[in-house]
Design a protein around this motif. Structure first.
Motif, mmCIF file in Angstrom:
data_model
loop_
_atom_site.group_PDB
_atom_site.id
_atom_site.type_symbol
_atom_site.label_atom_id
_atom_site.label_comp_id
_atom_site.label_asym_id
_atom_site.label_seq_id
_atom_site.Cartn_x
_atom_site.Cartn_y
_atom_site.Cartn_z
ATOM 1 N N VAL B 124 0.838 -1.216 0.000
ATOM 2 C CA VAL B 124 0.000 0.000 0.000
ATOM 3 C C VAL B 124 0.864 1.253 0.000
ATOM 4 O O VAL B 124 0.396 2.333 -0.356
ATOM 5 N N GLU B 128 3.063 5.896 -2.559
ATOM 6 C CA GLU B 128 3.545 7.012 -1.733
ATOM 7 C C GLU B 128 5.065 7.099 -1.643
ATOM 8 O O GLU B 128 5.576 7.959 -0.913
ATOM 9 N N LEU B 372 -0.425 4.202 5.707
ATOM 10 C CA LEU B 372 -0.577 4.932 4.457
ATOM 11 C C LEU B 372 -1.287 6.248 4.717
ATOM 12 O O LEU B 372 -1.866 6.464 5.778
ATOM 13 N N ASP B 373 -1.243 7.109 3.729
ATOM 14 C CA ASP B 373 -1.794 8.454 3.893
ATOM 15 C C ASP B 373 -3.275 8.421 4.292
ATOM 16 O O ASP B 373 -3.696 9.100 5.217
ATOM 17 N N ALA B 374 -4.061 7.612 3.573
ATOM 18 C CA ALA B 374 -5.490 7.538 3.895
ATOM 19 C C ALA B 374 -5.692 6.954 5.287
ATOM 20 O O ALA B 374 -6.616 7.332 6.006
ATOM 21 N N LYS B 377 -5.942 9.240 8.175
ATOM 22 C CA LYS B 377 -7.218 9.899 8.421
ATOM 23 C C LYS B 377 -8.162 9.014 9.230
ATOM 24 O O LYS B 377 -9.121 9.500 9.807
#
Lengths: 151, 850
Positions: B124, B128, B372-374, B377
């Motif tokens: 994943v 990135e 990961l970036d998502a 959140k």
């Protein structure tokens, strides 16, 4: 495609007219023209290495049918077809064209976020999409030097 | 002696300045940006390629064990770190520091590393690789060279070989054809929507407590001898392979330890400072001795655990891999160190033991999970949630609090780190009053640690689930999940269910507003046509049951994929059961087996059901169709109704000591417990239910529509089992509501967050807080109902707001999220806001911050 048009301009044009096919064609051109030093985009050199020995079929579609294209990677080359093929390794269905651009040009992974936002459905092998995400971001941010849209 | 330890281990008498070498390392820890480490993925990929493991239909436990031995042997031996990327430098240039830790080795090749597992979740990070160093918050540093190695040499080999992809290709769509058309989305599609449930086996299988009893008692060399005898006794090939695999693992760990010893010796030979040279020689001597031989001192015992911990982390991502009851495990070594010594020696020894534990704490926290970036959140700010448990009772249910309990508490209080996550067991009738006073004081001093568990309730809950012989020896896993330490493979975090989605499917006839027109689950009845709440409750239960079916099905498929492609020889080597049954833990080798599910949105669902029951069915003053219109418009034009639904004096709420709502809560926990208990997993065991939400309640809440309890679009759900914020301003009422929930229905743990206003008189606040906990835990009460767990944030809203405004000044502000602790500034904004908005309670009568 004529090499006299700058890669950046082509990219911007494709974004402005929201043409997925044109965008994919640009990517194919970048692969083809990265074997030696490129006068217009010097950092493009070596981009082809990302798809060496990579064989896969990506299908792009949308629920409103505004998007339909196939990207086929065969032995280090990329071929773009205007229709969605019925065979694929990974099929990405966007809710609409905006979802496509959001996914393509966000700074992060984008993929998981798009699925979570219910803007994108992915069928098939997710890992191929992660690979495609890298291909895109390597081209757009690293080699062309564009800024992510969400920064 | 215990009283003496208490006197010399006052939590308020000194600070980290008394331990300058620890302080320097802690400062470096907070200053360092995590770095992605490619050592593990490179070596694991190399071994799998060279031995063509990825071409096989299955990967045996022996092949995996050989891969890990190769990794342990080939890893760079790092005795101490010298530099790390500086978060205060715009380019993350490196800063230098002095690493005087007595513990050599690290889970990654970096000072603060990100472990990557391409077999599981690592890919994943592929998109990135070029941007992760620049993302905000929580960047991971990675060099261009390392990014290229992952892109060209590591990730491509796993593209068809991750656990998720293996499961997908076996159980779902095959490649090169359209997905199978079914009436409803398949379980993987439901997972990908992220509003229904998450199933974590595609990411990890580490949510448990390994057993260190064997290695502390015998050492690895003796354990290898035992394994050889078992290997010789077996006749079946898989059983023989299990023991051969275990021997490979233990030999690999010894080799790794010897490599560290040799490197320490080499460094000593070139060291100019005599003090440092002696330190390095001592490390070399200890690492030559343990874990090959059994430890004899506290330091050797900690070194033994640490080296095994490093090995365990090479196998599966550390998500809640926990250390168990360290004060009990280590006490014999403490005793051996101080027995027969005079008071002055013991005072000095205790201080050194605190320092040793501090260094150990910093080592345990030397890595952060792949994020990961998502993911930032949804669950941003989380550490690895490695729990350490202290206190409680012994086998005979007598007080087990000892000197090390206080030494560990002191070390944790001094450091204020998010990892390890300290869990304190407390038996209100067996443990001393001084102990609960110290636990209270630690919470006030640190603002957040430790979480406190009621031995009476937890032991009763585990016994009710069949853990009769070892319930007394429970430890906490991850956030709040109790298991019999070293015996239970529970994977408590296997499934995370968003309960508000079940409510949604019930209200909208099998559809979810987030997934719009898709028919997710079967249409049962139109709620507008129903005559009674019982009928709606029945629909809700059926939709919940359907959702649980989907989640448990996917969990089983991923579990079977683990069995065939990702056996766990390291974890199985350090567990009670596998060596007796010659069976990997993923195949049910542990003494006690179950799988765990955690519930998100519990209080919001209870309050929504309460609102539906009262206004739609009992009083009939609000029609179901009007309620649907109101929540579909996010209460725009329906503000008076929203105010009515939010008002705890008009609409009964869980957490306000109101039986109308609390009875619904009781019915719901009983129903969920019955549902999960009745399902059998791929390991032949049942499921247990817990109520803890990490940061999911804020992350998932941020994109979920309005609910009948008056919660607006995007608002956070309540955390864990905590009532919705502001339903009561009286702590007693909240605790009374919680006490009504039968402990046996919360057998996989529950996180109750209580935010307290700090008081100026710490001594008085400690006494009053201890008394509050005693009352909640049913001290001297014959009543069966009592609280299970409680955790605190002792902080003012102004402090939290200031930290949000100027995060650089508050990098070590520790808060309780839902179960685990986190640094407030690392959390995503919805989570920060959720903590700021939590109800603030006052402990001492008459005290007010006004």
């Amino acid at each position: 495609m004529s090499k006299s048009i700058s890669a950046q301009r082509w990219l911007v044009e494709s974004i402005l007219d929201f043409s997925l096919e044109k965008f994919l064609e640009f990517m194919a051109w970048a692969i083809e023209n990265s074997h030696e030093k490129n006068f217009f985009v010097p950092r493009l050199q070596g981009y082809y290495r990302n798809v060496e020995n990579f064989n896969a079929v990506f299908v792009f579609a949308s629920q409103d049918n505004s998007i339909h294209a196939t990207a086929r990677f065969i032995d280090g080359k990329m071929f773009v077809e205007p229709e969605a093929d019925k065979s694929w390794n990974v099929k990405i269905v966007f809710s609409d064209v905006n979802a496509f651009w959001k996914l393509m040009l966000s700074s992060g992974d984008g993929i998981v976020e798009a699925m979570q936002a219910n803007e994108t459905q992915v069928f098939g092998n997710l890992n191929y999409l992660y690979k495609f995400g890298f291909l895109l971001k390597d081209l757009i941010f690293e080699r062309l030097g564009l800024e992510p849209f969400d920064t | 002696m215990l009283k003496f330890a208490l006197e010399c281990l006052d939590l308020t008498d000194d600070d980290l300045r008394s331990y300058p070498e620890v302080m320097e390392l802690r400062d470096a820890y907070f200053r360092a940006v995590p770095e992605m480490c490619i050592e593990r993925p490179s070596l694991i990929t190399q071994y799998h390629r060279e031995n063509r493991l990825l071409d096989q239909n299955t990967i045996s436990i022996l092949d995996k064990a050989k891969a890990y031995r190769f990794l342990l042997k080939k890893r760079k031996a790092i005795v101490k770190h010298y530099v790390a990327p500086d978060k205060y430098d715009p380019e993350f240039d490196q800063f230098e520091f002095s690493d005087r830790s007595p513990f050599a080795g690290s889970t990654t090749s970096k000072f603060k590393g990100v472990l990557l597992y391409p077999e599981l979740f690592g890919l994943v990070m592929w998109p990135e690789l070029h941007t992760v160093s620049k993302r905000h918050p929580n960047p991971f540093v990675i060099s261009d060279d390392d990014a290229n190695k992952l892109n060209f040499e590591v990730f491509p080999h796993w593209i068809n070989n991750t656990v998720w992809e293996k499961a997908r290709s076996i159980y779902y769509e095959n490649q090169f054809h359209d997905p199978v058309t079914t009436d409803f989305p398949d379980q993987m599609k439901l997972f990908q929507n992220m509003v229904f449930f998450l199933v974590t086996k595609s990411i990890c299988i580490s949510h448990c407590i390994p057993s260190f009893e064997g290695i502390l008692k015998f050492g690895l060399a003796e354990m290898v001898n035992k394994a050889r005898k078992r290997e010789a006794q077996e006749t079946e090939e898989p059983n023989i392979q299990f023991h051969t695999a275990s021997i490979e693992i233990m030999t690999g760990i010894i080799e790794y330890s010897k490599n560290l010893a040799a490197e320490a010796s080499r460094l000593a030979s070139v060291e100019k400072s005599s003090k440092e040279r002696d330190r390095l020689k001592e490390i070399s001597e200890i690492y030559n001795r343990v874990p090959e031989s059994k430890p004899t001192t506290l330091r050797e015992a900690l070194t033994t655990i640490w080296i095994c911990w490093v090995a365990l982390n090479q196998e599966s991502p550390n998500i809640g891999l926990s250390l168990g009851r360290l004060d009990q495990l280590l006490y014999p070594f403490y005793k051996a160190d101080v027995d027969g010594k005079d008071d002055d020696y013991i005072i000095n020894y205790n201080k050194k033991a605190v320092e040793l534990l501090c260094f150990f704490w910093l080592k345990i926290g030397d890595h952060v999970p792949t994020m990961l970036d998502a993911g930032e959140k949804l669950f941003g700010g989380t550490g690895s949630n490695q729990a350490v448990t202290i206190g409680g009772v012994d086998k005979n249910e007598n007080d087990a609090v000892n000197e090390l309990t206080y030494i560990i508490l002191k070390a944790a209080s001094l450091l204020k780190l998010r990892d390890p996550n300290l869990a304190a067991r407390y038996h209100p009738e067996k443990n001393p009053a001084e102990y609960i006073r110290k636990l209270s004081e630690s919470n006030i001093v640190t603002g957040a640690i430790p979480a406190i568990y009621n031995d009476k309730s937890v032991i009763a809950a585990l016994k009710a689930k069949g853990d009769k012989n070892h319930a007394w020896d429970y430890g906490i896993v991850g956030c709040v999940e109790p298991v019999c330490a070293g015996r239970t493979f529970g994977h408590n975090a296997a499934i995370i269910i968003n309960l508000t989605s079940a409510l949604e499917l019930a209200m909208f006839q099998g559809k979810h507003r987030h997934t719009r027109s898709s028919q997710i689950s079967p249409v049962i009845s139109n709620p507008s046509s129903l005559k009674s709440f019982d009928e709606f409750w029945d629909i809700f239960k059926k939709q919940t049951s359907w959702l649980i079916d989907q989640a448990t099905t996917l969990n089983d498929q991923l579990g079977r994929t683990h069995q065939n492609f990702y056996p766990t020889p390291i974890l199985s080597t350090f567990f009670k059961g596998p060596s007796e049954y010659s069976k990997d833990v993923t195949r049910g080798g542990a003494e006690i087996n179950f799988s765990g599910a955690a519930i998100i949105g519990f209080a919001d669902v209870v309050d929504s059901l309460s609102a539906i029951k009262k206004w739609v069915f009992d009083l009939k003053t609000v029609s179901f169709s009007d309620l649907i219109k109101a929540i579909n418009s996010d209460f725009k034009g329906w503000e008076p109704l929203q105010a009515l639904l939010r008002n705890p004096s008009k609409t009964p709420k869980f957490g306000n000591d109101d039986d109308f709502a609390d009875n619904i809560a009781v019915d719901l926990v009983k129903f969920l417990d019955q549902q999960f208990s009745s399902r059998t997993s791929y390991r032949g065991s049942n499921f247990r239910v817990g109520y803890w939400t990490m940061t999911f309640h804020a992350g998932i809440g941020s994109f979920i529509h309005s609910l009948p309890n008056g919660r607006g679009f995007g608002e956070s759900f309540a955390s864990g089992i905590t009532p919705v914020s502001k339903v009561s301003s009286y702590l007693t009422k909240t605790l009374n509501s919680l006490s009504k929930l039968p402990a046996e229905t919360l057998s996989s743990g529950a996180a109750l967050n209580v935010k307290l206003l700090p008081e100026t008189d710490i001594s008085m606040m400690s006494r009053n807080l201890a008394a509050t906990i005693d009352a909640f835990f049913g001290k001297n009460s014959k009543d069966k109902t009592a609280g299970l767990q409680i955790q605190f944030n002792v902080v003012t809203p102004d402090t939290l707001k200031a930290a949000k405004e100027e995060p650089a000044k508050w990098s070590d502000l520790l808060v309780r999220v839902s179960g685990y602790s986190a640094y407030f500034v690392d959390l995503h904004e919805p989570m920060q806001d959720e903590i700021i908005k939590r109800t603030e309670f006052v402990v001492s009568p008459g005290y007010s911050n006004v």
